[in-house]
Design a protein around this motif. Structure first.
Motif, PDB file in Angstrom:
ATOM      1  N   GLU A   1       2.255 -29.599  -3.867  1.00 55.15           N
ATOM      2  CA  GLU A   1       2.658 -30.342  -2.695  1.00 55.15           C
ATOM      3  C   GLU A   1       1.349 -31.228  -2.371  1.00 55.15           C
ATOM      4  O   GLU A   1       1.503 -32.358  -1.884  1.00 55.15           O
ATOM      5  CB  GLU A   1       3.025 -29.480  -1.508  1.00 55.15           C
ATOM      6  CG  GLU A   1       4.257 -29.150  -1.879  1.00 55.15           C
ATOM      7  CD  GLU A   1       5.155 -28.293  -0.489  1.00 55.15           C
ATOM      8  OE1 GLU A   1       4.174 -27.465   0.054  1.00 55.15           O
ATOM      9  OE2 GLU A   1       6.367 -28.248  -0.366  1.00 55.15           O
ATOM     10  N   ASN A   2       0.128 -30.586  -2.292  1.00 53.07           N
ATOM     11  CA  ASN A   2      -1.125 -31.289  -2.064  1.00 53.07           C
ATOM     12  C   ASN A   2      -1.869 -32.165  -2.912  1.00 53.07           C
ATOM     13  O   ASN A   2      -2.752 -32.577  -2.939  1.00 53.07           O
ATOM     14  CB  ASN A   2      -2.111 -30.489  -1.584  1.00 53.07           C
ATOM     15  CG  ASN A   2      -2.695 -29.409  -2.338  1.00 53.07           C
ATOM     16  OD1 ASN A   2      -1.806 -28.794  -3.311  1.00 53.07           O
ATOM     17  ND2 ASN A   2      -3.879 -28.748  -1.851  1.00 53.07           N
TER      18      ASN A   2
ATOM     19  N   ARG B   1       1.397 -33.331 -10.428  1.00 55.97           N
ATOM     20  CA  ARG B   1       1.839 -32.763  -9.102  1.00 55.97           C
ATOM     21  C   ARG B   1       3.136 -31.794  -9.510  1.00 55.97           C
ATOM     22  O   ARG B   1       3.492 -30.787  -9.136  1.00 55.97           O
ATOM     23  CB  ARG B   1       2.611 -33.884  -8.336  1.00 55.97           C
ATOM     24  CG  ARG B   1       3.125 -33.470  -7.051  1.00 55.97           C
ATOM     25  CD  ARG B   1       3.546 -34.621  -6.151  1.00 55.97           C
ATOM     26  NE  ARG B   1       4.503 -34.467  -5.276  1.00 55.97           N
ATOM     27  CZ  ARG B   1       3.931 -34.241  -3.920  1.00 55.97           C
ATOM     28  NH1 ARG B   1       3.088 -33.796  -3.723  1.00 55.97           N
ATOM     29  NH2 ARG B   1       5.026 -33.670  -2.999  1.00 55.97           N
TER      30      ARG B   1
ATOM     31  N   THR C   1       0.568 -25.156  -3.439  1.00 54.60           N
ATOM     32  CA  THR C   1      -0.513 -26.070  -3.245  1.00 54.60           C
ATOM     33  C   THR C   1      -1.726 -25.412  -4.128  1.00 54.60           C
ATOM     34  O   THR C   1      -1.848 -24.538  -4.674  1.00 54.60           O
ATOM     35  CB  THR C   1      -1.231 -26.077  -1.796  1.00 54.60           C
ATOM     36  OG1 THR C   1      -1.552 -24.575  -1.301  1.00 54.60           O
ATOM     37  CG2 THR C   1      -0.378 -26.454  -0.570  1.00 54.60           C
TER      38      THR C   1
END
Ligand code: ATP
Ligand code: MG
Length: 568
Positions: free
Chosen positions: A364-365, A394, A447
């Motif tokens: 997500e980050n 991602r 993450t």
């Protein structure tokens, strides 16, 4: 199960002594028996493809020739017109070459000696050592006697030499039907050695021979062909498997009666492997009945099957060296073959990442549309293999079983709230789990820690496991075929002896995974290329593979069952 053929821990190392066949060659060289000549031969019957058992014989015969400055012939022992085929002749040559051996001169054919053999048969008739028998095959069999009872002499045994010569000539000329007469050696119907009770030398067979065409309707028996073929070729050491020990008496008899050059026969134990069969008859049936896809099915113990599966000639030769040769029949663990294979592949195979049962991971980050190129080592066993770059993005895939919702104590891989290392990349922590209506996990929300690039944290914190992954956007999709033993039963004699042997086939010997994801660099892999997929085993690109639809075979897993057996 007799396991004498399998080297045991504590066995004397093979390097410090030579086996009994090589010892014999050394003794003969020392005594000058064959004037220091060493001529061996590999004599397959072209009625099937070569298997790993043949490889043992090939390594022995070609190996001895190489080691002692001799030569090895390749001879097709093609005396049976009904089962032989030129395709097998071709395939046998290819397989021997692939194993890394070259025969001396042209390929030889026992059937090219038919004329000479016929003349020798006539010579034996003339010497009163052979006769035409007109009993039926059944009568001959019945009158052969048993190990306890002597045989019964044929009523045709005392035919005159003239009559025999005339009948034999007519047999050749095609004047009789199959089975009307045979030619037999006149030895002794009372000898305890059944093989010497007037064995059949020739039978009538109106059949087309793949090489000799319709020149012959009279075919010599294998026993009347083999020894003389070795003699014609000046073979010094005729090395064959134990079941021919009895036949040696007969081969010697023919050679002696004919007064021709005598090779020396030595017998060794054939190779048997756990979880498979080596009989060509069974292998053929598996192919014709569709139990496998062909002689080169990667489950088969044939050289073609093994090659397609990804075995290397080096590994097969190392295996043959390792098992050595003995005089005792036994069964060798198939795990030893795989062990030799891993040793070779470990040295030579580039490492890659591949996900066979994919589970999607969203970092997500990690910014959408961006890519981090990371360095990955190609082969830790071989520095010269260098590194390659793998893309991190991602959306990734990881192995389904590298995640557990509710992990037991010893499961250190990914789980909700847990941080692990992504190989060659970053520390990644799982925060959320997406499930479908059935409650099945379909996606992980995670993450990553950008500070851990390369796999370690500047603050010194540790993770307990490292897992492999593939970038979704860059992934190459492929079908991957996983293999297990061809037979569930370890003891091949049980399979071979059972009328219903097909029940022992392992229904899970092939598992096809249609939707796997491989790292980008595998996109241009071509048939025959071999890799280690990290943590999953060694894989080889199958011949079915195409640019758009890659197909990989798993050659062998990472787990070394042989090493485990040694520790027991
Ligand atoms: P089959 O009896 O199944 O028809 P075969 O083993 O007799 O086959 P051949 O083509 O005659 O097959 O074999 C060629 C050579 O390979 C022979 O010299 C034989 O001794 C050797 N060989 C065959 N099988 C094995 C084995 N399992 N281990 C070692 N040598 C073998
Ligand atoms: Mg044979």
């Amino acid at each position: 199960m007799n396991e004498q053929a399998t080297p045991q821990p504590g066995d004397q190392s093979d390097e410090t002594r030579v086996d009994f066949v090589r010892q014999k060659v050394e003794n003969d060289n020392a005594s000058g028996k064959f004037d220091q000549r060493v001529v061996t031969r590999f004599p397959p019957e072209p009625n099937g493809f070569l298997h790993i058992g043949h490889a043992k014989s090939i390594c022995l015969n070609f190996g001895i020739a190489e080691e002692y400055g001799g030569v090895c012939h390749l001879r097709m022992d093609d005396t049976d017109p009904t089962k032989e085929d030129v395709d097998f002749v071709e395939a046998i040559q290819q397989d021997i070459k692939w194993l890394g051996f070259r025969w001396h001169g042209e390929v030889r054919y026992a059937s090219d000696y038919f004329e000479q053999l016929y003349d020798w048969a006539v010579q034996l008739i003339q010497g009163g050592k052979a006769y035409v028998d007109s009993q039926t095959i059944d009568e001959i069999r019945q009158n052969r006697g048993t190990s306890k009872e002597p045989g019964v002499e044929s009523p045709f045994r005392d035919r005159s030499i003239e009559e025999n010569l005339e009948l034999f000539a007519k047999m050749r000329a095609g004047e009789f039907a199959d089975g009307e007469h045979v030619l037999r050696a006149k030895i002794d119907m009372a000898t305890p050695h059944l093989i010497m009770r007037d064995p059949i030398m020739y039978r009538i067979r109106h059949a087309h021979h793949y090489r000799q065409g319709d020149d012959w309707c009279l075919y010599p028996m294998y026993d009347f062909t083999h020894g003389q073929s070795d003699s014609i070729e000046g073979v010094t050491h005729s090395i064959c498997t134990l079941e021919f020990e009895n036949n040696r008496r007969l081969y010697d008899w023919y050679i002696e009666q004919l007064g021709i050059y005598a090779p020396e026969q030595t017998e060794f134990a054939r190779l048997n492997l756990t979880h498979t069969v080596m009989s060509k008859r069974r292998l053929l049936q598996m192919v014709t009945d569709g139990m496998v896809t062909g002689w080169d099915d990667p489950r088969m113990p044939t050289i073609r099957g093994l090659r397609r599966r990804g075995y290397t000639p080096e590994a097969i030769r190392a295996f043959c060296e390792r098992i050595g040769v003995t005089k005792f029949d036994g069964v060798t663990e198939i795990a030893l073959l795989d062990h030799c294979l891993r040793e070779d592949l470990n040295r030579t195979s580039p490492r890659r990442m591949a996900v066979l049962r994919p589970l999607k991971v969203v970092i997500e980050n990690f910014p959408e549309g961006e890519v981090e190129e990371l360095d990955a080592v190609n082969n830790p066993e071989d520095e010269s293999a260098g590194t390659r770059s793998v893309p991190f993005s991602r959306e990734l895939y990881i192995e389904r079983d590298d995640f557990m919702m509710d992990p037991p104590k010893k499961f250190y891989r990914l789980a909700p709230g847990r941080e692990v290392r992504f190989r060659y990349a970053f520390f990644v922590t799982c925060h959320d789990v997406v499930t479908d209506d059935a409650g099945e996990v379909i996606e992980l929300r995670c993450t990553y820690d950008p500070e851990t690039r390369g796999g370690s944290a500047p603050d010194g914190r540790k993770v307990k496991s490292t897992i492999h992954w593939v970038s979704a956007e860059h992934a190459v999709s492929a079908e991957v075929r996983l293999y297990d033993h061809l037979f569930r039963e370890p003891d091949p004699s049980v399979i071979a002896g059972d009328d219903d042997w097909t029940q022992h086939l392992n229904p899970n010997a092939l598992e096809t995974l249609p939707e796997c994801f491989l790292e980008r660099s595998l996109g241009d892999a071509i048939a025959g290329d071999r890799f280690q997929f990290e943590r999953l085993g060694y894989f080889c690109v199958d011949q079915d593979s195409a640019q758009e639809a890659l197909v990989f075979n798993r050659t062998v897993t990472m787990r070394d069952q042989w090493a485990k057996l040694q520790k027991k």
